[in-house]
Scaffold this active site. Structure first.
Site, PDB file in Angstrom:
ATOM      1  N   GLU A 173       0.823  -1.210   0.000  1.00 58.08           N
ATOM      2  CA  GLU A 173       0.000   0.000   0.000  1.00 58.08           C
ATOM      3  C   GLU A 173       0.860   1.263   0.000  1.00 58.08           C
ATOM      4  O   GLU A 173       0.354   2.367  -0.211  1.00 58.08           O
ATOM      5  CB  GLU A 173      -0.957   0.006   1.201  1.00 58.08           C
ATOM      6  CG  GLU A 173      -0.313   0.080   2.568  1.00 58.08           C
ATOM      7  CD  GLU A 173       0.055  -1.283   3.127  1.00 58.08           C
ATOM      8  OE1 GLU A 173       0.143  -1.393   4.363  1.00 58.08           O
ATOM      9  OE2 GLU A 173       0.252  -2.239   2.339  1.00 58.08           O
ATOM     10  N   ARG A 174       2.175   1.112   0.209  1.00 59.86           N
ATOM     11  CA  ARG A 174       3.083   2.259   0.154  1.00 59.86           C
ATOM     12  C   ARG A 174       3.506   2.575  -1.270  1.00 59.86           C
ATOM     13  O   ARG A 174       3.895   3.703  -1.572  1.00 59.86           O
ATOM     14  CB  ARG A 174       4.317   1.986   1.011  1.00 59.86           C
ATOM     15  CG  ARG A 174       4.022   1.830   2.493  1.00 59.86           C
ATOM     16  CD  ARG A 174       5.263   1.435   3.254  1.00 59.86           C
ATOM     17  NE  ARG A 174       5.050   1.350   4.682  1.00 59.86           N
ATOM     18  CZ  ARG A 174       5.971   1.006   5.570  1.00 59.86           C
ATOM     19  NH1 ARG A 174       7.198   0.701   5.152  1.00 59.86           N
ATOM     20  NH2 ARG A 174       5.698   0.969   6.854  1.00 59.86           N
ATOM     21  N   SER A 245      12.044 -13.528   3.103  1.00 63.20           N
ATOM     22  CA  SER A 245      12.024 -12.811   4.365  1.00 63.20           C
ATOM     23  C   SER A 245      13.194 -11.835   4.466  1.00 63.20           C
ATOM     24  O   SER A 245      13.729 -11.373   3.466  1.00 63.20           O
ATOM     25  CB  SER A 245      12.052 -13.851   5.483  1.00 63.20           C
ATOM     26  OG  SER A 245      12.083 -13.255   6.751  1.00 63.20           O
ATOM     27  N   CYS A 278      16.850  -6.527   0.390  1.00 66.70           N
ATOM     28  CA  CYS A 278      17.217  -7.710   1.166  1.00 66.70           C
ATOM     29  C   CYS A 278      18.575  -8.270   0.777  1.00 66.70           C
ATOM     30  O   CYS A 278      19.041  -9.234   1.383  1.00 66.70           O
ATOM     31  CB  CYS A 278      16.149  -8.787   1.037  1.00 66.70           C
ATOM     32  SG  CYS A 278      15.939  -9.407  -0.630  1.00 66.70           S
ATOM     33  N   GLU A 377      17.576  -6.948  11.193  1.00 69.54           N
ATOM     34  CA  GLU A 377      17.534  -6.296   9.881  1.00 69.54           C
ATOM     35  C   GLU A 377      17.001  -4.884  10.089  1.00 69.54           C
ATOM     36  O   GLU A 377      15.830  -4.703  10.452  1.00 69.54           O
ATOM     37  CB  GLU A 377      16.638  -7.059   8.909  1.00 69.54           C
ATOM     38  CG  GLU A 377      16.604  -6.411   7.535  1.00 69.54           C
ATOM     39  CD  GLU A 377      15.633  -7.084   6.582  1.00 69.54           C
ATOM     40  OE1 GLU A 377      15.980  -7.226   5.398  1.00 69.54           O
ATOM     41  OE2 GLU A 377      14.529  -7.448   7.011  1.00 69.54           O
TER      42      GLU A 377
END
Length: 478
Positions: A173-174, A245, A278, A377
């Site tokens: 949604e960003r 992830s 990532c 992270e």
């Protein structure tokens, strides 16, 4: 904004919406709907209806649509890159490269006639042959993050639909703008209505996809806690899941490394895309004493041009949102409190550039493996420097990390390279390469808590994930 369902841009059933902000200015770009589970159900119905004919569309015809889609993406390369800069904030050169990586995924998917081939073996017994055919799963769903609003969706839906599935995409949604543009271009390429659907929103849309009985598989990329949730929730519903992830990628600087080149690669890896990827370098393990490397690294960080992604020569751009910037400041304060030495403080750029979500390059020295900044992270331009007496000790630091996406070594020493290759506890390794991300025809092979599932995105893993096998055994002396 609207959802894209059944070949049409349609209003969300939900009444709530959220502002999409330009990270460099915090100005509102659009309002994105916070859709409901009913919107998801509508998209799944459209995808299910389309699947009945799409699965029977000849594979070469599906591939030709991919070739046309590839042409349209290439034709709109610059415009798509500018959209990424606008809603994500990354530098134009980074955005242009992201578009290229997405296009390469479509190139791979266009090979569906070869990729979908089965296998046969004549004479498994007297007068008996055996064959394997691949078939699509049905309706599949994808949930994608803000940091690669083009590349990650193109990791998913082109290959999925080339294999005969239909798709429901939930973008971040960003960064929702590019997703709708991809849907428009895919429709222009000749994709039938309902083959690709886009539903914008947040938690309700995610849970709607995970729970819907007609969705056969879920592909996800995002943070570690959410990846774990998606994997457990979808698997409990009997779905196939690939959930990519978080990461804590270690770069090892050996005593014989070219200091200038190693520092330049690390700077680009750690601070490009504001560290919001990532495969970013977030921990550097210095083997032995190397004060000169630290001096050069700090100097290059001080020389970085910081600003809007459309400004020339900018490398370091804003983080995605104000609340994330505040979270990063908390990590910096935590690092100081736990005893790390802050040798380059990026918080000063926050005062110098108040309109956007800017944090300058931040470097901690004398970080130890048990510190929070060494374990978590942070997803920002924050770099930790660790020390080790030799490569074996350095690799032990990597082994202790709960993440295992990538790692890189800088050296000319063949023995060290082989030791690194064999003992590094991560799925994607680089030899003198700052960002060892794989091409679309290889799997994106994260390990440990960087991945939940069995089959990775891209490559042969992607084909196996989006298809199921049917075995046929035939007797001919009946």
């Amino acid at each position: 904004m609207k959802n894209y369902i059944g070949g049409q841009m349609v209003d969300s059933i939900g009444e709530k919406s959220k502002q999409v902000l330009n990270p460099a200015t915090n100005e509102t770009l659009v309002n994105v709907p916070i859709s409901t589970k009913d919107d998801v159900a509508s998209a799944v119905r459209a995808a299910k209806e389309a699947f009945h004919s799409w699965k029977n569309t000849p594979v070469p015809k599906r591939a030709r649509i991919m070739f046309t889609f590839h042409h349209l993406l290439t034709k709109n390369h610059e415009k798509l890159a500018k959209l990424i800069v606008q809603e994500n904030g990354k530098a134009y050169k980074e955005a242009y490269g992201e578009v290229q990586r997405g296009i390469e995924c479509v190139e791979f998917a266009a090979g569906a006639p070869s990729l979908m081939m089965g296998e046969t073996l004549s004479g498994i017994a007297e007068e008996i042959d055996s064959e394997m055919f691949r078939y699509p799963l049905g309706v599949v769903g994808g949930i994608t993050p803000f940091n690669f609003p083009m590349m990650v969706p193109l990791w998913m839906f082109p290959l999925a639909v080339a294999c005969g599935n239909t798709f429901v995409l939930k973008p971040s949604e960003r960064t929702p703008i590019l997703a709708n543009r991809l849907a428009e271009l895919f429709s222009e390429a000749g994709a039938p209505a309902g083959v690709l659907n886009v539903v914008h929103g947040a938690h309700d849309v995610v849970n709607g996809l995970l729970e819907h009985e007609d969705i056969a598989a879920i592909s996800f990329v995002g943070s570690q806690p959410v990846a774990k949730y998606v994997y457990e929730r979808a698997a409990a519903e009997g779905k196939r899941v690939q959930a990519l992830s978080g990461a804590k990628n270690h770069h090892f600087v050996m005593p014989d490394a070219d200091i200038e080149k190693a520092a330049q690669h690390i700077i680009a890896s750690a601070f490009g895309s504001a560290g919001q990827r990532c495969m970013a370098c977030s921990a550097v393990v210095i083997i032995g004493e190397n004060d000169e490397f630290i001096r050069v690294l700090r100097q290059k960080a001080n020389e970085l041009i910081i600003g809007s992604g459309m400004d020339e020569d900018v490398l370091l751009t804003p983080v995605i949102r104000q609340e994330h910037m505040e979270k990063v400041v908390g990590y910096i304060e935590k690092g100081i409190h736990e005893g790390a030495t802050l040798i380059r403080d990026g918080r000063k750029e926050m005062d110098e550039m108040p309109k956007g979500n800017f944090i300058g390059p931040t470097i901690f020295d004398h970080v130890t493996p048990e510190m929070t900044i060494a374990k978590d992270e942070i997803f920002a331009p924050v770099l930790s420097l660790l020390r080790a007496k030799d490569l074996a000790e350095g690799l032990e630091n990597l082994r202790k990390s709960r993440f295992g996406n990538g790692a890189t070594i800088y050296t000319k020493d063949a023995k060290a390279i082989r030791q690194f290759r064999e003992d590094a506890d991560a799925g994607m390794l680089g030899i003198n390469v700052g960002v060892p991300a794989t091409m679309a025809f290889f799997p994106f092979s994260g390990w440990k808590n960087s991945f939940y599932g069995d089959l990775h995105v891209n490559g042969k893993d992607g084909i196996n994930f989006f298809t199921r096998k049917k075995m046929i055994t035939s007797r001919f002396d009946f």
